[in-house]
Write a protein that holds these residues in place. Structure first.
Motif, PDB file in Angstrom:
ATOM      1  N   THR A 260       0.815  -1.417  -0.043  1.00 20.44           N
ATOM      2  CA  THR A 260      -0.023  -0.094   0.059  1.00 20.44           C
ATOM      3  C   THR A 260       0.812   1.293   0.018  1.00 20.44           C
ATOM      4  O   THR A 260       2.028   1.280   0.243  1.00 20.44           O
ATOM      5  CB  THR A 260      -0.916  -0.229   1.341  1.00 20.44           C
ATOM      6  OG1 THR A 260      -1.972   1.076   1.207  1.00 20.44           O
ATOM      7  CG2 THR A 260      -0.103  -0.078   2.563  1.00 20.44           C
ATOM      8  N   ARG A 261       0.346   2.376   0.013  1.00 18.99           N
ATOM      9  CA  ARG A 261       0.843   3.749  -0.093  1.00 18.99           C
ATOM     10  C   ARG A 261       1.051   3.899   1.589  1.00 18.99           C
ATOM     11  O   ARG A 261       0.848   3.064   2.632  1.00 18.99           O
ATOM     12  CB  ARG A 261      -0.211   4.739  -0.618  1.00 18.99           C
ATOM     13  CG  ARG A 261      -0.321   4.890  -2.221  1.00 18.99           C
ATOM     14  CD  ARG A 261       1.142   4.999  -2.744  1.00 18.99           C
ATOM     15  NE  ARG A 261       0.959   5.362  -4.002  1.00 18.99           N
ATOM     16  CZ  ARG A 261       1.810   5.677  -5.044  1.00 18.99           C
ATOM     17  NH1 ARG A 261       3.097   5.323  -4.733  1.00 18.99           N
ATOM     18  NH2 ARG A 261       1.573   6.309  -6.192  1.00 18.99           N
ATOM     19  N   ALA A 262       1.490   5.274   2.009  1.00 21.05           N
ATOM     20  CA  ALA A 262       1.728   5.423   3.060  1.00 21.05           C
ATOM     21  C   ALA A 262       1.060   6.542   3.785  1.00 21.05           C
ATOM     22  O   ALA A 262       1.685   7.406   4.597  1.00 21.05           O
ATOM     23  CB  ALA A 262       3.285   5.420   3.412  1.00 21.05           C
ATOM     24  N   PRO A 283       4.989   9.402  -4.313  1.00 26.36           N
ATOM     25  CA  PRO A 283       6.260  10.824  -4.280  1.00 26.36           C
ATOM     26  C   PRO A 283       5.685  12.148  -4.747  1.00 26.36           C
ATOM     27  O   PRO A 283       6.417  12.932  -4.894  1.00 26.36           O
ATOM     28  CB  PRO A 283       7.210  10.280  -5.373  1.00 26.36           C
ATOM     29  CG  PRO A 283       6.410   9.482  -6.099  1.00 26.36           C
ATOM     30  CD  PRO A 283       5.089   8.662  -5.257  1.00 26.36           C
ATOM     31  N   TYR A 284       4.087  11.930  -5.098  1.00 26.73           N
ATOM     32  CA  TYR A 284       3.519  13.082  -5.538  1.00 26.73           C
ATOM     33  C   TYR A 284       2.703  14.070  -4.564  1.00 26.73           C
ATOM     34  O   TYR A 284       1.648  14.767  -4.900  1.00 26.73           O
ATOM     35  CB  TYR A 284       2.442  12.873  -6.612  1.00 26.73           C
ATOM     36  CG  TYR A 284       3.103  11.958  -7.451  1.00 26.73           C
ATOM     37  CD1 TYR A 284       4.122  12.224  -8.412  1.00 26.73           C
ATOM     38  CD2 TYR A 284       2.412  10.453  -7.394  1.00 26.73           C
ATOM     39  CE1 TYR A 284       4.531  11.142  -9.134  1.00 26.73           C
ATOM     40  CE2 TYR A 284       3.293   9.526  -8.389  1.00 26.73           C
ATOM     41  CZ  TYR A 284       4.336   9.687  -9.338  1.00 26.73           C
ATOM     42  OH  TYR A 284       4.631   8.999 -10.091  1.00 26.73           O
ATOM     43  N   VAL A 285       3.101  13.924  -3.205  1.00 30.65           N
ATOM     44  CA  VAL A 285       2.562  14.737  -2.016  1.00 30.65           C
ATOM     45  C   VAL A 285       3.373  15.691  -1.426  1.00 30.65           C
ATOM     46  O   VAL A 285       4.583  15.504  -1.529  1.00 30.65           O
ATOM     47  CB  VAL A 285       2.149  13.796  -1.010  1.00 30.65           C
ATOM     48  CG1 VAL A 285       1.039  12.674  -1.470  1.00 30.65           C
ATOM     49  CG2 VAL A 285       3.333  12.834  -0.254  1.00 30.65           C
ATOM     50  N   PRO A 286       2.873  16.756  -0.915  1.00 31.52           N
ATOM     51  CA  PRO A 286       3.518  17.805  -0.223  1.00 31.52           C
ATOM     52  C   PRO A 286       4.955  17.292   0.570  1.00 31.52           C
ATOM     53  O   PRO A 286       4.371  16.396   1.475  1.00 31.52           O
ATOM     54  CB  PRO A 286       2.535  18.676   0.262  1.00 31.52           C
ATOM     55  CG  PRO A 286       1.345  18.326  -0.354  1.00 31.52           C
ATOM     56  CD  PRO A 286       1.303  16.835  -0.618  1.00 31.52           C
ATOM     57  N   ASN A 287       5.845  17.939   0.539  1.00 27.58           N
ATOM     58  CA  ASN A 287       7.116  17.626   1.353  1.00 27.58           C
ATOM     59  C   ASN A 287       7.271  16.168   1.443  1.00 27.58           C
ATOM     60  O   ASN A 287       8.188  15.536   2.465  1.00 27.58           O
ATOM     61  CB  ASN A 287       6.504  18.105   2.865  1.00 27.58           C
ATOM     62  CG  ASN A 287       6.232  19.722   2.957  1.00 27.58           C
ATOM     63  OD1 ASN A 287       7.089  20.408   2.185  1.00 27.58           O
ATOM     64  ND2 ASN A 287       5.188  19.919   3.488  1.00 27.58           N
ATOM     65  N   LYS A 309      10.295   4.779  -7.460  1.00 28.41           N
ATOM     66  CA  LYS A 309      11.239   4.697  -8.721  1.00 28.41           C
ATOM     67  C   LYS A 309      12.185   3.531  -8.947  1.00 28.41           C
ATOM     68  O   LYS A 309      12.477   3.015  -9.876  1.00 28.41           O
ATOM     69  CB  LYS A 309      12.131   5.821  -8.605  1.00 28.41           C
ATOM     70  CG  LYS A 309      12.888   5.927  -7.083  1.00 28.41           C
ATOM     71  CD  LYS A 309      13.979   7.163  -7.181  1.00 28.41           C
ATOM     72  CE  LYS A 309      14.555   7.075  -5.718  1.00 28.41           C
ATOM     73  NZ  LYS A 309      15.730   5.894  -5.552  1.00 28.41           N
ATOM     74  N   ASP A 310      11.978   2.513  -7.346  1.00 28.28           N
ATOM     75  CA  ASP A 310      12.941   1.403  -7.515  1.00 28.28           C
ATOM     76  C   ASP A 310      11.875   0.003  -8.010  1.00 28.28           C
ATOM     77  O   ASP A 310      12.086  -1.035  -7.857  1.00 28.28           O
ATOM     78  CB  ASP A 310      13.447   1.309  -6.206  1.00 28.28           C
ATOM     79  CG  ASP A 310      14.437   2.478  -6.098  1.00 28.28           C
ATOM     80  OD1 ASP A 310      15.197   2.754  -7.056  1.00 28.28           O
ATOM     81  OD2 ASP A 310      14.663   2.751  -4.938  1.00 28.28           O
TER      82      ASP A 310
END
Length: 360
Positions: A260-262, A283-287, A309-310
């Motif tokens: 899942t996402r985090a 990787p598309y979320v703020p900060n 990316k991996d």
């Protein structure tokens, strides 16, 4: 108790707000609520279905690329604060609670001006900009991760955990067979949010057709955006594909591994239910806050992490097998999750709010 609560934009803010409401309703059934949200985001549909009085304001986040658009943003903030002052005077709340999102700024600012007690809750390990801007004139702040305590004034910050965890524990488990799965086989639950994540789904479309020989079964929750395309793919019999599952926590209780996402709420449920996981932060979320959320678990050996990316089919299956082949690895993860989770977060928040109202 009379409560005004505000949170908006994403489920990661809205569902913790609802969990706090549910706990107050449980403890004080005669409590009255007013939920203030945005006029054009998820909360306008979700909250009224819960039978909670809802009012909306037109408010937007600041635009850092086209600065001229912030003229409208500031104008809407000013108008919204005036509305909130009027509503708060009419409702006369004992407490005003903010649970994240830019919609909370005019609501809690109005409460501060009227000298009404305020409580703020931060779900992520990296504090959101709205919460940071409100921290100086909020009476008490609750955080979900110990790592975010340093972002706020120490004298008014408490570690509460995420209130979604308590809601998750209360849910009845769902049998695998209710979803057409085998109750006797290990289950891997794959879910990337209600809409899904197309970039990750592309890798999964390449991975899952090859897992027919694995001793596990896979429940692939594609998200609503990609389901129609993905269901055209040919998967082996041990792969079940669905667009979404209501009450996801019910099947999580019978899940051996979650991919899942985090997001903060998802991690709070993983910790509360002690579900081993492979986290693929967005990787598309703020900060880059999902990566930092994930690292709070990874550094305690309570989860594994693959950066998007991996991510390849080979890397994913290596990680899956490294967890599920070894019962010892699963038990270690569960043990470490039990140290991190807060099983009574909503109760802690209720108690802190009660003390705040009573002036203790």
């Amino acid at each position: 108790m009379r409560v005004v609560i505000s949170a908006g934009g994403t489920g990661g803010h809205i569902y913790p707000a609802l969990a706090i409401i549910h706990k107050i309703q449980e403890k004080e059934p005669n409590s009255e609520f007013l939920y203030i949200g945005t006029h054009n985001r998820m909360e306008k549909d979700i909250v009224p279905k819960e039978g909670i009085p809802f009012r909306s304001i037109e408010v937007y986040g600041f635009n850092r690329k086209q600065l001229w658009k912030n003229i409208k943003v500031i104008h809407c903030l000013y108008k919204s604060k005036k509305k909130c002052i009027k509503w708060l005077k009419e409702f006369k709340p004992d407490i005003v609670i903010g649970v994240g999102g830019y919609v909370t700024v005019p609501v809690l600012s109005a409460a501060h001006k009227l000298r009404i007690k305020t409580f703020l809750h931060e779900q992520n390990s990296v504090a959101g900009k709205a919460n940071l801007s409100l921290a100086s004139h909020t009476d008490l702040i609750g955080v979900s991760f110990k790592s975010s305590m340093d972002s706020f004034p120490k004298n008014k910050t408490v570690f509460t955990g995420n209130p979604c965890s308590e809601d998750a524990i209360k849910k009845e488990p769902m049998k695998k067979s209710e979803l057409g799965l085998d109750d006797s086989k290990k289950l891997i639950l794959i879910v990337m949010g209600s809409l899904g994540a197309s970039s990750v789904n592309e890798v999964l479309k390449e991975t899952l057709p090859k897992v027919g020989g694995e001793p596990y079964q896979f429940l692939f929750v594609t998200g609503k955006n990609d389901y129609e395309e993905i269901k055209k793919c040919e998967f082996p019999r041990n792969v079940k594909v669905v667009p979404y599952i209501d009450n996801m926590t019910c099947i999580m209780k019978n899940t051996d591994l979650m991919i899942t996402r985090a997001g903060a709420s998802t991690l709070s449920e993983i910790m509360a239910l002690k579900v081993p996981s492979i986290l693929i932060p967005s990787p598309y979320v703020p900060n880059n806050h999902q990566y930092k959320n994930a690292m709070d678990l990874v550094k305690e050996d309570a989860a594994m992490l693959i950066e998007e990316k991996d991510l390849t089919p080979e890397v994913l299956m290596q990680n899956v097998n490294s967890i599920l082949v070894s019962t010892k690895k699963q038990e270690e993860m569960k043990k470490n999750l039990s140290k991190l989770g807060v099983s009574n977060s909503a109760t802690i928040i209720y108690q802190e709010i009660q003390k705040l109202i009573e002036g203790k």
